[in-house]
Every structure is written in structure tokens, then in C-alpha cells.
Design a protein around this motif. Structure first.
Motif, short mmCIF file in Angstrom:
data_model
loop_
_atom_site.label_atom_id
_atom_site.label_comp_id
_atom_site.label_asym_id
_atom_site.label_seq_id
_atom_site.Cartn_x
_atom_site.Cartn_y
_atom_site.Cartn_z
N THR A 194 0.85 -1.19 0.00
CA THR A 194 0.00 0.00 0.00
C THR A 194 0.88 1.24 0.00
OG1 THR A 194 -1.73 -1.15 1.24
CG2 THR A 194 -1.82 1.26 1.21
N ILE A 195 0.58 2.20 -0.87
CA ILE A 195 1.34 3.45 -0.94
C ILE A 195 0.37 4.61 -0.76
CG2 ILE A 195 2.86 4.92 -2.32
CD1 ILE A 195 3.78 2.56 -3.83
N LEU A 217 4.79 3.63 2.68
CA LEU A 217 4.61 2.33 2.06
C LEU A 217 4.47 1.28 3.15
CD1 LEU A 217 6.53 0.91 -0.99
CD2 LEU A 217 6.32 -0.47 1.08
N THR A 218 3.42 0.48 3.04
CA THR A 218 3.22 -0.65 3.96
C THR A 218 3.27 -1.93 3.16
OG1 THR A 218 1.82 0.69 5.41
CG2 THR A 218 1.69 -1.69 5.67
N ALA A 222 5.21 -4.37 7.40
CA ALA A 222 6.28 -3.43 7.70
C ALA A 222 5.95 -2.06 7.13
CB ALA A 222 7.60 -3.94 7.13
N ASP A 223 6.30 -1.02 7.87
CA ASP A 223 6.05 0.35 7.44
C ASP A 223 7.36 1.00 7.00
OD1 ASP A 223 3.32 0.25 8.09
OD2 ASP A 223 3.74 0.73 10.19
N TRP A 224 7.33 1.56 5.79
CA TRP A 224 8.48 2.25 5.23
C TRP A 224 8.09 3.69 4.94
CZ3 TRP A 224 12.18 -0.74 1.58
CH2 TRP A 224 12.28 -2.08 1.99
N ALA A 225 9.00 4.62 5.18
CA ALA A 225 8.82 6.01 4.76
C ALA A 225 9.82 6.30 3.65
CB ALA A 225 9.05 6.96 5.94
#
Length: 250
Positions: A194-195, A217-218, A222-225
Motif C-alpha cells: 500500500t502506498i 509504504l506498507t 512493515a512500514d516504510w517512509a
């Protein structure tokens, strides 16, 4: 959450057109120049707990009829490439071919190609006597490849997200949360990512303050920035807080 990206200037529609010319992986037109040209290239430094542990050197190029993203992951011990990857995309963004190789600490290889309207991954094991494996996926050729440790693949995914922007007359560009089915060949795992556009932020990058567009971004829990330069949409930084990992363009 739907976001009308007021933080992005109204000129973003024009900037996106420029971006799609510079990164024609997802352009609607099939026209390509007579000779290849570089879309983006550089190196991402990979830091864990503040210590540089590896680097990804990448080169994304458009050639007539195909765009190619090549990457090489090297560990900081200087003992040669740990992994390499080559991603080939058709002008409409569909997968042509993906090849991944691991050289250390073990040896392995995989090739992903469309076959009979689906994707098939051909895997070579770590031992010479290991029988090759053909892993089919009920996924179309439009599925994005986002492999482990290759952060340039996240940049390409962000470009696809930006290419789906909906311009609105006099109101700028509307970006909404999107989901994409992607394949992680190294893990032999299809996942959903997901973005979402999170706004424009001022951050300190390598001792210099920069104003960048943030995207959250998930993937697989995991969550990414991710931060992209608003002028050319190139990936500048990634933070994976749960893993104390930071990725920065050199």
C-alpha cells in the motif's frame, strides 16, 4: 485516506509529464528514442543502527522497446557483489524478464518471466546437485517486481504510483492511497503493498536541509517512509524504523 496534494504545486501535472518522459516505464505512448538513454543511476547507501553495511549501485535505462533496471548489491567488507538483479519492462510497464543472482554467502539464481498469461519463477538452488524449481504464480505480467534489498525497485514502484495521479483542472493533482500486487522473487512470495502520499517535508539529508515529498509504504506488515525529490521524482531516502534501517542516495 484520500489526499488532495496541496503540498504539491499545481504544476505537478506538468512535472509528472516530464517525469514520465524521463522515466518512460509507465508512459502511455509506446514511442521510444532511437537510442537508449539513462533514466536514473547512482548508489544507495544502506545503514543499520547508523552503520553503513551495504550499498546498491543501480542504473535504469530506456532502450527501444524495453526499459532495463540493473542493480548490484555489495557488502561493505569489499569482497565483491553479494547480489545482482536485472529487471526488464515493456513500454506499458509489463514484466518482460527478471533475473536475480546471489554470490555470497551462498550461491543461488532465479529468473521470472510471463508464461501463458501468468508468471513463472525458475529457481536454481544453492547446491550444484539441487534440482531446479519452477514456481508458478497466478499473477499477470503487470505485476511489479519488488525484490529484497533492491531499493531502486521501490523507486520504480513510486513512479507507477505517481503515474496514476488524477489531475483536476485548477486544483492540482489528486493522489489517493493505492494497493499493488507485487512479487518478491528472492523470497518466492507474492505480497500486497500500500502506498500513500503523506505530504511535503523538510528533512536534513547529509547535512543539508531539503524539501522532499514523503510517501508511506506498507508491505507485509512493515512500514516504510520514502522521500522523493519533487523536481525529478528520484528516490532520496528510505527509513524502516522497526529495523533501525536507513537508505540514503549517495
Amino acid at each position: 485516506m484520500n489526499l488532495r496534494t496541496k503540498a504539491i504545486p499545481r504544476a505537478l501535472g506538468a512535472l509528472l509529464l516530464v517525469s514520465l518522459i524521463l522515466s518512460p516505464l509507465f508512459a502511455a505512448s509506446n514511442k521510444t528514442p532511437a537510442t537508449g538513454h539513462t533514466v536514473d543511476s547512482g548508489t544507495f547507501g544502506i545503514f543499520v543502527n547508523g552503520r553503513r553495511v551495504a550499498a546498491e549501485t543501480f542504473h535504469i535505462e530506456q532502450q527501444p522497446g524495453v526499459s532495463i533496471a540493473r542493480s548490484e548489491l555489495k557488502l561493505e567488507d569489499g569482497k565483491g557483489p553479494a547480489q545482482t538483479a536485472e529487471l526488464q519492462l515493456a513500454p506499458n510497464g509489463d514484466l518482460r524478464r527478471y533475473e536475480w543472482k546471489e554470490f555470497s554467502p551462498e550461491k543461488a539464481a532465479a529468473v521470472v518471466q510471463p508464461e501463458n498469461d501468468f508468471l513463472v519463477e525458475h529457481v536454481t538452488g544453492t547446491e550444484p546437485a539441487t534440482k531446479p524449481i519452477d514456481q508458478p504464480y497466478i499473477l499477470p505480467a503487470s505485476t511489479m517486481i519488488v525484490d529484497d534489498y533492491f531499493f531502486s525497485h521501490r523507486e520504480i514502484l513510486a513512479w507507477r504510483y505517481l503515474a496514476g495521479c488524477t489531475p483536476e483542472a485548477g486544483k492540482g493533482c489528486k493522489l489517493t492511497r493505492q494497493q499493488y500486487a507485487v512479487l518478491v522473487p528472492r523470497a518466492r512470495s507474492p505480497i500486497v503493498v500500500t502506498i500513500e502520499y503523506a505530504g511535503r517535508e523538510k528533512i536534513n539529508l547529509k547535512g543539508q536541509q531539503m524539501e522532499l515529498d514523503r510517501f508511506d509504504l506498507t508491505a507485509d506488515g512493515a512500514d516504510w517512509a520514502m522521500w522523493l525529490n519533487p523536481s525529478d521524482h528520484k528516490l532520496m531516502r528510505i527509513v524502516i524504523a522497526a529495523d533501525n534501517t536507513e537508505v540514503v542516495r549517495d
